[in-house]
Enzyme design. Structure first.
Site, PDB file in Angstrom:
ATOM      1  N   ASN A   9       0.879  -1.167   0.000  1.00  0.00           N
ATOM      2  CA  ASN A   9       0.000   0.000   0.000  1.00  0.00           C
ATOM      3  C   ASN A   9       0.920   1.222   0.000  1.00  0.00           C
ATOM      4  O   ASN A   9       1.502   1.568   1.025  1.00  0.00           O
ATOM      5  CB  ASN A   9      -0.888  -0.054   1.251  1.00  0.00           C
ATOM      6  CG  ASN A   9      -1.835   1.125   1.339  1.00  0.00           C
ATOM      7  OD1 ASN A   9      -1.843   2.010   0.473  1.00  0.00           O
ATOM      8  ND2 ASN A   9      -2.634   1.148   2.390  1.00  0.00           N
ATOM      9  N   ARG A 242      -9.056  16.509   5.903  1.00  0.00           N
ATOM     10  CA  ARG A 242      -9.905  16.878   4.751  1.00  0.00           C
ATOM     11  C   ARG A 242     -11.271  17.332   5.254  1.00  0.00           C
ATOM     12  O   ARG A 242     -11.781  16.800   6.236  1.00  0.00           O
ATOM     13  CB  ARG A 242     -10.100  15.666   3.839  1.00  0.00           C
ATOM     14  CG  ARG A 242      -8.846  15.267   3.087  1.00  0.00           C
ATOM     15  CD  ARG A 242      -9.033  13.933   2.373  1.00  0.00           C
ATOM     16  NE  ARG A 242      -8.233  12.888   2.967  1.00  0.00           N
ATOM     17  CZ  ARG A 242      -8.389  11.589   2.737  1.00  0.00           C
ATOM     18  NH1 ARG A 242      -9.328  11.164   1.938  1.00  0.00           N
ATOM     19  NH2 ARG A 242      -7.607  10.708   3.328  1.00  0.00           N
TER      20      ARG A 242
END
Ligand code: ADP
Length: 394
Positions: A9, A242
């Site tokens: 990942n 975010r």
């Protein structure tokens, strides 16, 4: 000879990996789990074995390990010496975007790589690094089969009507549509439900993946029918850094009135907003929960408020709710956040069982409520390993 699957990942400055052994019959087992963080600044490798014991903790000079390819070579060297007599049979990658094309994992070919490159503009902060890791493996061992597993794929079961934005139709055809993310996590939970919580597996379930990135997915009978994330991973819930869903007019305002550049806005939306931006303290929920500061409380309240709002929307998509499932870093570990979310969800018939919630579940609601609440640990790496094993027929 023992066969191994490596799961990668890759982020912008990190490379996480898990090595799964296929030696035993039944479910695969992680034989090593590790990560390199600080690529480009202060690279550091940490590795644990399958029992959670530390086997490596090394700080490297940034001039020695500059990118994913070198990081991978270091990892390969370490794993080779630890797993002598085993053979690496394949590599599975987390690839954030499968675009409109891919509803399932994919064996990587040169054509597939070219297509995946087309999706870089859809996930500019993640996709290039995911693909760089695939290329890095090709450099080290060109004949090793590699599998790309997409965060978007699980959501491809959503009805067409759910995939639109209200823009002119041609934008949809050009790929501007709702995709949804964290699909590997949701797929893992959907696969676990029939065993762990059979009474809800076939029902109307909302899964809240609350990590540093956060989203929610509405599932009916284990299939995605709605998601809080859309075109990019910026949509939906408030996250670590975010903002989640916001009026697109804000972006115009920042461009036109505040004179910000696209790059500055990207930085604001991906790195400086969310829990960090609201609190002014940090993006780690543990730190915020321990803080006495008013803005830390505000950030937490707003985080919970947004989950409650999204839960209502997804329950409407499902036409009701049978269960709410918490997962990922915050969802699995913070009883306090789960309690606050469940309080907001009382109108849906969730009655939290405080003792069970303190104990961490799996069921954290009282029997008799119209809907139940659960805590289930996710395992995206195992999901990728399963896909890789299946696709490579290992
Ligand atoms: P990702 O994989 O998206 O980086 P994780 O799912 O590992 O994220 O979640 C990371 C977040 O989980 C951390 O930012 C931290 O805020 C939160 N977290 C971890 N443990 C706890 C805890 N005990 N209480 C509250 N939050 C926690």
């Amino acid at each position: 000879m023992e066969k191994l699957i490596l799961v990668l990942n890759a982020g912008s400055s990190s490379l996480k990996f898990s090595l799964f052994s296929l030696a035993a019959a039944g479910e695969m087992r992680a034989a090593a789990v590790g990560q390199i963080e600080g690529l480009g600044t202060a690279p550091r490798l940490k590795v644990k074995d399958g029992a959670g014991e530390r086997v490596a903790d090394e700080q490297w000079d940034k001039s020695e390990v500059t990118g994913h390819a070198q990081a991978l070579q270091r990892i390969a060297g370490l794993l080779r010496s630890r797993f002598q007599g085993s053979v690496l049979a394949g590599v599975g990658h987390r690839v954030v975007h499968g675009g409109p094309d891919y509803a399932a994992p994919l064996l990587v070919t040169p054509e597939a790589m070219r297509r995946l490159e087309d999706f870089i503009p859809l996930a500019p902060l993640h996709q290039p690094h995911n693909l760089a890791a695939i290329r890095a493996v090709q450099e080290v061992q060109p004949d090793l089969p590699q599998v790309a597993c997409f965060d978007t794929a699980f959501h491809q079961t959503q009805e067409r009507v759910a995939q639109f934005y209200g823009l002119p139709y041609e934008y949809f055809e050009r790929g501007v549509r709702r995709y949804g993310f964290h699909g590997l996590s949701y797929e893992y939970i959907a696969a676990a439900l029939p065993t762990v919580a059979p009474q809800i597996a076939g029902g109307r379930v909302v899964v809240a993946h609350l990590g540093s990135g956060a989203s929610m997915c509405a599932m009916r009978d284990g299939r995605s029918v709605g998601s809080s994330m859309g075109f990019t991973a910026l949509d939906g819930l408030l996250m670590g850094t975010r903002p989640g869903n916001m009026d697109p007019g804000i972006v115009l305002y920042l461009l036109q009135q505040e004179g910000m550049s696209a790059k500055q806005i990207e930085d604001l939306l991906y790195k400086r907003s969310g829990l960090l931006g609201l609190s002014g303290i940090g993006n780690d929920m543990r730190v915020l929960l321990a803080s006495e500061e008013a803005r830390a409380r505000l950030a937490i309240e707003h985080f919970v408020y947004r989950i409650g709002r999204e839960l209502g929307a997804l329950a409407a998509v499902l036409g009701g709710l049978d269960a709410l499932v918490f997962t990922a870093g915050i969802g699995e570990n913070s009883g306090r956040i789960r309690e606050l979310v469940c309080e907001k969800a009382a109108w849906l018939g969730i009655e939290i069982d405080r003792e069970a919630n303190e104990a961490g579940g799996p069921c954290i609601s009282r029997t008799g409520g119209k809907a139940s609440a659960w805590v289930l640990p996710t395992n995206e790496e195992l999901m990728i390993a399963r896909h890789t094993r299946q696709l490579l027929a290992l």
